[in-house]
Design a protein around this motif. Structure first.
Motif, PDB file in Angstrom:
ATOM      1  N   GLU A  69       0.731  -1.217   0.010  1.00  0.00           N
ATOM      2  CA  GLU A  69       0.008  -0.045   0.115  1.00  0.00           C
ATOM      3  C   GLU A  69       0.972   1.235  -0.184  1.00  0.00           C
ATOM      4  OE1 GLU A  69      -3.190   0.047   2.893  1.00  0.00           O
ATOM      5  OE2 GLU A  69      -3.090  -2.077   3.018  1.00  0.00           O
ATOM      6  N   PRO A  70       0.160   2.419  -0.657  1.00  0.00           N
ATOM      7  CA  PRO A  70       1.125   3.650  -0.625  1.00  0.00           C
ATOM      8  C   PRO A  70       1.381   4.025   0.768  1.00  0.00           C
ATOM      9  CG  PRO A  70      -0.601   3.739  -2.398  1.00  0.00           C
ATOM     10  CD  PRO A  70      -0.648   2.315  -1.555  1.00  0.00           C
ATOM     11  N   ILE A  71       0.616   3.854   1.626  1.00  0.00           N
ATOM     12  CA  ILE A  71       0.749   4.340   3.181  1.00  0.00           C
ATOM     13  C   ILE A  71       1.965   3.787   3.691  1.00  0.00           C
ATOM     14  CG2 ILE A  71      -0.694   2.618   4.214  1.00  0.00           C
ATOM     15  CD1 ILE A  71      -0.536   6.350   5.043  1.00  0.00           C
ATOM     16  N   LEU A  72       2.268   2.434   3.220  1.00  0.00           N
ATOM     17  CA  LEU A  72       3.644   1.813   3.922  1.00  0.00           C
ATOM     18  C   LEU A  72       4.853   2.565   3.415  1.00  0.00           C
ATOM     19  CD1 LEU A  72       2.514  -1.711   3.728  1.00  0.00           C
ATOM     20  CD2 LEU A  72       2.478  -0.541   5.657  1.00  0.00           C
ATOM     21  N   HIS A  73       4.738   2.852   2.128  1.00  0.00           N
ATOM     22  CA  HIS A  73       6.028   3.585   1.534  1.00  0.00           C
ATOM     23  C   HIS A  73       6.040   5.024   2.066  1.00  0.00           C
ATOM     24  CE1 HIS A  73       9.115   4.828  -1.020  1.00  0.00           C
ATOM     25  NE2 HIS A  73       8.394   5.764  -1.730  1.00  0.00           N
ATOM     26  N   SER A  74       4.991   5.528   2.421  1.00  0.00           N
ATOM     27  CA  SER A  74       5.169   7.016   2.923  1.00  0.00           C
ATOM     28  C   SER A  74       5.342   6.941   4.573  1.00  0.00           C
ATOM     29  CB  SER A  74       3.496   7.607   3.190  1.00  0.00           C
ATOM     30  OG  SER A  74       3.152   7.724   1.753  1.00  0.00           O
ATOM     31  N   ARG A  75       5.267   5.846   5.317  1.00  0.00           N
ATOM     32  CA  ARG A  75       5.649   5.769   6.773  1.00  0.00           C
ATOM     33  C   ARG A  75       7.161   5.345   6.719  1.00  0.00           C
ATOM     34  NH1 ARG A  75       0.736   2.177   9.008  1.00  0.00           N
ATOM     35  NH2 ARG A  75      -0.867   3.838   9.202  1.00  0.00           N
ATOM     36  N   ARG A  76       7.693   4.583   5.747  1.00  0.00           N
ATOM     37  CA  ARG A  76       9.135   4.497   5.481  1.00  0.00           C
ATOM     38  C   ARG A  76      10.044   5.752   5.185  1.00  0.00           C
ATOM     39  NH1 ARG A  76      12.316   2.686   1.166  1.00  0.00           N
ATOM     40  NH2 ARG A  76      14.120   1.461   1.722  1.00  0.00           N
ATOM     41  N   LEU A  77       9.388   6.299   4.473  1.00  0.00           N
ATOM     42  CA  LEU A  77      10.038   7.678   4.002  1.00  0.00           C
ATOM     43  C   LEU A  77      10.174   8.525   5.245  1.00  0.00           C
ATOM     44  CD1 LEU A  77       8.722   8.393   0.470  1.00  0.00           C
ATOM     45  CD2 LEU A  77      11.161   7.532   1.002  1.00  0.00           C
ATOM     46  N   LEU A  78       8.935   8.646   5.830  1.00  0.00           N
ATOM     47  CA  LEU A  78       8.961   9.580   7.043  1.00  0.00           C
ATOM     48  C   LEU A  78       9.914   9.018   8.122  1.00  0.00           C
ATOM     49  CD1 LEU A  78       7.719  11.951   8.807  1.00  0.00           C
ATOM     50  CD2 LEU A  78       5.808  10.427   9.348  1.00  0.00           C
ATOM     51  N   ARG A  79       9.974   7.762   8.468  1.00  0.00           N
ATOM     52  CA  ARG A  79      10.953   7.229   9.270  1.00  0.00           C
ATOM     53  C   ARG A  79      12.412   7.641   8.864  1.00  0.00           C
ATOM     54  NH1 ARG A  79       7.642   2.826   9.507  1.00  0.00           N
ATOM     55  NH2 ARG A  79       8.921   1.610   7.907  1.00  0.00           N
ATOM     56  N   LYS A  80      12.774   7.494   7.736  1.00  0.00           N
ATOM     57  CA  LYS A  80      14.123   7.810   7.338  1.00  0.00           C
ATOM     58  C   LYS A  80      14.542   9.410   7.431  1.00  0.00           C
ATOM     59  CE  LYS A  80      15.689   4.714   3.541  1.00  0.00           C
ATOM     60  NZ  LYS A  80      15.811   4.698   1.953  1.00  0.00           N
ATOM     61  N   HIS A  81      13.554  10.281   7.154  1.00  0.00           N
ATOM     62  CA  HIS A  81      13.621  11.538   7.281  1.00  0.00           C
ATOM     63  C   HIS A  81      13.830  11.614   8.834  1.00  0.00           C
ATOM     64  CE1 HIS A  81      13.119  16.006   6.907  1.00  0.00           C
ATOM     65  NE2 HIS A  81      12.010  15.887   7.920  1.00  0.00           N
ATOM     66  N   GLU A  82      13.163  11.281   9.448  1.00  0.00           N
ATOM     67  CA  GLU A  82      13.155  11.750  11.041  1.00  0.00           C
ATOM     68  C   GLU A  82      14.638  11.041  11.378  1.00  0.00           C
ATOM     69  OE1 GLU A  82       9.594   9.423  12.401  1.00  0.00           O
ATOM     70  OE2 GLU A  82       8.423  11.338  12.292  1.00  0.00           O
ATOM     71  N   GLN A  83      15.045  10.050  10.954  1.00  0.00           N
ATOM     72  CA  GLN A  83      16.309   9.712  11.383  1.00  0.00           C
ATOM     73  C   GLN A  83      17.508  10.531  10.901  1.00  0.00           C
ATOM     74  OE1 GLN A  83      16.503   5.916   9.513  1.00  0.00           O
ATOM     75  NE2 GLN A  83      15.121   4.694  11.112  1.00  0.00           N
ATOM     76  N   ARG A  84      17.232  10.865   9.729  1.00  0.00           N
ATOM     77  CA  ARG A  84      18.417  12.104   9.400  1.00  0.00           C
ATOM     78  C   ARG A  84      18.492  13.077  10.164  1.00  0.00           C
ATOM     79  NH1 ARG A  84      16.776  12.427   3.888  1.00  0.00           N
ATOM     80  NH2 ARG A  84      15.855  10.382   3.653  1.00  0.00           N
ATOM     81  N   THR A  85      17.108  13.732  10.250  1.00  0.00           N
ATOM     82  CA  THR A  85      17.152  15.216  11.306  1.00  0.00           C
ATOM     83  C   THR A  85      17.628  14.812  12.673  1.00  0.00           C
ATOM     84  OG1 THR A  85      14.706  14.620  11.693  1.00  0.00           O
ATOM     85  CG2 THR A  85      15.365  15.997   9.605  1.00  0.00           C
ATOM     86  N   ASN A  86      17.530  13.534  13.237  1.00  0.00           N
ATOM     87  CA  ASN A  86      17.658  13.373  14.821  1.00  0.00           C
ATOM     88  C   ASN A  86      19.155  13.054  14.746  1.00  0.00           C
ATOM     89  OD1 ASN A  86      15.062  13.917  15.538  1.00  0.00           O
ATOM     90  ND2 ASN A  86      14.675  11.871  15.427  1.00  0.00           N
ATOM     91  N   GLN A  87      19.815  13.051  13.856  1.00  0.00           N
ATOM     92  CA  GLN A  87      21.296  12.645  13.846  1.00  0.00           C
ATOM     93  C   GLN A  87      22.148  13.739  14.388  1.00  0.00           C
ATOM     94  OE1 GLN A  87      22.796  10.970  10.266  1.00  0.00           O
ATOM     95  NE2 GLN A  87      21.510   9.162  10.706  1.00  0.00           N
TER      96      GLN A  87
END
Length: 87
Positions: A69-87
């Motif tokens: 589902e598209p929502i799974l991909h969106s959540r994955r991208l959001l997690r990646k973004h959050e990991q980059r901004t929290n480093q």
């Protein structure tokens, strides 16, 4: 043709028209449409232009391999973004 994208996603495209044309016209479909949406108009440009028809991810003949589902991909991208901004 299917074009594989990073992360296991894929988009579908068709390339038509004059191979030696100086210009390319790109037809992008809207939500819940496909390359078939352009079959009534795109062929009129084939003789003078290259014509690219695209089904973006989760649309038409594009196949999301690895995502159901598209929502799974969106959540994955959001997690990646959050990991980059929290480093």
């Amino acid at each position: 043709m299917i074009h594989e994208l990073p992360g296991g996603l894929a988009m579908y495209y068709e390339l038509h028209g004059a191979k030696d044309a100086d210009s390319t016209i790109v037809f992008l479909n809207g939500l819940s449409q496909s390359t078939a949406s352009w079959l009534g108009i795109a062929p009129q440009f084939y003789s003078a232009h290259r014509v690219l028809l695209c089904d973006l991810i989760f649309q038409g003949r594009a196949q999301p391999s690895g995502y159901t589902e598209p929502i799974l991909h969106s959540r994955r991208l959001l997690r990646k973004h959050e990991q980059r901004t929290n480093q």
